[in-house]
Enzyme design. Structure first.
Site, PDB file in Angstrom:
ATOM      1  CE  LYS A 314      -1.018   0.244   4.906  1.00  0.00           C
ATOM      2  NZ  LYS A 314      -1.735   0.323   5.904  1.00  0.00           N
ATOM      3  NE  ARG A 315       2.951   3.043   4.876  1.00  0.00           N
ATOM      4  CZ  ARG A 315       1.563   3.580   5.106  1.00  0.00           C
ATOM      5  NH1 ARG A 315       1.568   4.604   4.341  1.00  0.00           N
ATOM      6  NH2 ARG A 315       1.134   3.141   6.117  1.00  0.00           N
TER       7      ARG A 315
END
Ligand code: GLU
Length: 557
Positions: A314-315
């Site tokens: 997600k980063r």
């Protein structure tokens, strides 16, 4: 290998389920209406002689935004269910109170709704197997954990965190840097193996405890994965997982098995990251006596970073300049906003189409599929084993294709809202639609429409004078002054009429029409972009065209 590839298409509402009839033979078995060959292993043919309604589930933990990998899991479950006339269930796995995030459940439901992948049963709509939130099913799990203890497949453990740390410290070695609570060490810990019955009974009343599965020693735990084929694990590599926590909540391992059983799940498609947990689940199905009801598993390949190195986290998204979540997710605690495909300007149809092709294809060159085509053509056997590399440029390509393909009416409101958010209010829907039609070939994202067409609704304030200055002269100025009058006198303001008037006047002035187009565009748009300039003039109308020419001529001086 998958039993369902040749069955159940074309609207059959039930598909046969593998039952435990294995026959060793190398002969070919003829299929009939009641007897189908489901899976061919060397010398083993699986038959089915019962039918069961397909039931699949998406079982997220409400811990934050919904990663595109999660949506792809939803999609493959959904397609499989719909293909077989089955049910798609949303179950919220919220037993880990420490990781619970307020708002995440509603956000997941909203994401599924945006994608058009709505469940048939779920916490928000109920269903015959309610409740669909594991925290509301707490009492169900304990009885199964106790049964496992009773049957000798699980045990009570009283070790404190300090004692667990001490064990790890004591047994840490070069060959075993992270000692596990397993068949080897359990005998040296404080649990119902090492303590007498009376002491255990006493402690159960006095002290917090957990229930752990008793992993067998030297056992191969195997199953047939619909994508990976035969998968096998040595039980020695797996620790005695906690099944019931000290707070009385089950862990994921117990809850997932109990609920899949109680909710009559027939197929469980989930991310590859859950593969290492599968032997624990397989054993629990067996120990609870439900083996014949066990769903068929398919572990979906990871979605990889664009460079192919590692899982797309997600980063990564915001770091690499693209969204990873389905919709914007704002962390309620930190306030951090992680961007989503929806707000980035993706059409749900394009997002879903793109996801379907991340790890699957139908064997042809076709890339654009709508949901009914996907439902018809999807087959779990054609899902690749290897990770699928995410390519944002390709995702945008899908969106562009879908913008061109979908009727404007389907996404007009979304674009209208974007315009309004950016300070342009749309009053005339019909001309708005015309403008969107005019510029859609130039738009990859729905958010591109504003930049590609705002000048239809608002006169430009700044003009790219540098682009025309070098070739500007008195003759051109005279041309435009007269063109204002010509346009004002036109019978109709169609694009073709304006164009021929423009060209006739240019001929009369003995100026190449091509040399006048750029100044005209700068007058109407302010810059060197946009659809054909006569289309713009027609769309904004005669009065506005004259006004913009005037404004520009004053600035050219
Ligand atoms: N609760 C798990 C998750 O968050 C579900 C995994 C499964 O489908 O078994 O993804």
């Amino acid at each position: 290998m998958c039993p369902n590839g040749s069955l159940g298409r074309g609207g059959m509402s039930f598909i046969p389920h593998i039952y435990a009839l294995h026959i060793c033979t190398s002969a070919l078995i003829r299929t009939s209406a009641h007897l189908h060959i489901l899976s061919a292993h060397p010398h083993i043919y699986y038959f089915c002689f019962m039918t069961k309604k397909v039931r699949v589930r998406f079982a997220p933990s409400p811990t934050g935004g919904l990663h595109l990998g999660g949506v792809r899991t939803v999609l493959f479950n959904y397609l499989f269910a719909k293909q077989h006339g089955g049910d798609f269930i949303l179950r919220i796995e919220d037993t880990d109170q420490n990781r619970f995030v307020a708002g995440a459940e509603q956000y997941i439901i909203d994401c599924l709704n945006w994608c058009g992948l709505n469940p048939d049963e779920g916490p928000h709509i109920g269903g015959p197997f309610a409740p669909y939130r594991q925290s509301e099913r707490k009492d169900t799990y304990r009885q199964h954990a106790e049964q496992l203890v009773h049957d000798g497949h699980a045990y009570y453990a009283f070790d404190t965190t300090g004692e667990l740390d001490a064990m790890r410290e004591k047994f840490k070695s070069e060959s075993d840097p992270q000692p596990q609570y397993n068949f080897f060490h359990r005998n040296q810990m404080r649990n119902s193996f090492t303590m007498g019955n009376d002491e255990v009974r006493q402690l159960l009343m006095e002290q917090p405890y957990v229930i752990r599965i008793k992993m067998p020693q030297e056992e191969q735990v195997s199953f047939t994965d619909m994508i990976r084929g035969e998968v096998s694990f040595s039980s020695n590599t797996i620790d005695d997982k906690v099944l019931l926590k000290a707070d009385g909540m089950p862990t994921y391992h117990l809850a997932v098995v109990v609920d899949d059983y109680l909710m009559k799940i027939t197929h469980a498609f989930r991310g590859e990251e859950w593969l290492p947990s599968s032997p624990v689940h397989i054993l629990l199905w067996k120990y609870l006596g439900w083996q014949t009801e066990m769903p068929q598993w398919a572990h979906l390949p990871l979605i990889l970073k664009p460079d192919g190195h590692g899982k797309l986290s997600k980063r990564d998204g915001d770091k690499l300049g693209f969204p990873v979540f389905a919709m914007d997710w704002k962390d309620p605690e930190s306030g951090e906003l992680i961007s989503g495909f929806k707000e980035k300007g993706f059409l749900p149809e394009a997002f879903v189409n793109m996801l379907a092709l991340l790890g699957w294809n139908d064997g042809s060159e076709q890339e654009i599929f709508n949901i009914s085509e996907l439902t018809e053509k999807f087959s779990i056997e054609r899902v690749h084993k290897g990770g699928a590399r995410f390519d944002f440029e390709k995702a945008k390509w899908f969106n562009h294709e879908w913008i061109k393909k979908q009727p404007v009416q389907d996404w007009q409101l979304t674009v209208k809202k974007d315009f309004e958010d950016k300070g342009i209010s749309i009053t005339d829907e019909l001309s708005f639609i015309k403008v969107l039609e005019l510029v859609k070939d130039r738009c990859t994202l729905l958010t591109d429409f504003h930049d590609q067409s705002w000048f239809f609704f608002k006169a430009p304030e700044t003009l790219d004078l540098a682009a025309i200055k070098p070739k500007w002269n008195e003759a051109k100025k005279q041309f435009f002054l007269e063109f204002e009058e010509v346009v004002g006198a036109l019978q109709d303001a169609e694009s073709a009429t304006i164009e021929s008037a423009f060209k006739d006047l240019a001929a009369a002035y003995n100026i190449k029409a091509g040399d006048l187009l750029l100044p005209f565009r700068i007058m109407l748009v302010g810059a060197k972009f946009g659809p054909p300039v006569f289309d713009i003039a027609a769309a904004i109308g005669v009065a506005q065209t004259i006004e913009r020419i005037n404004y520009a001529l004053n600035h050219f001086e």
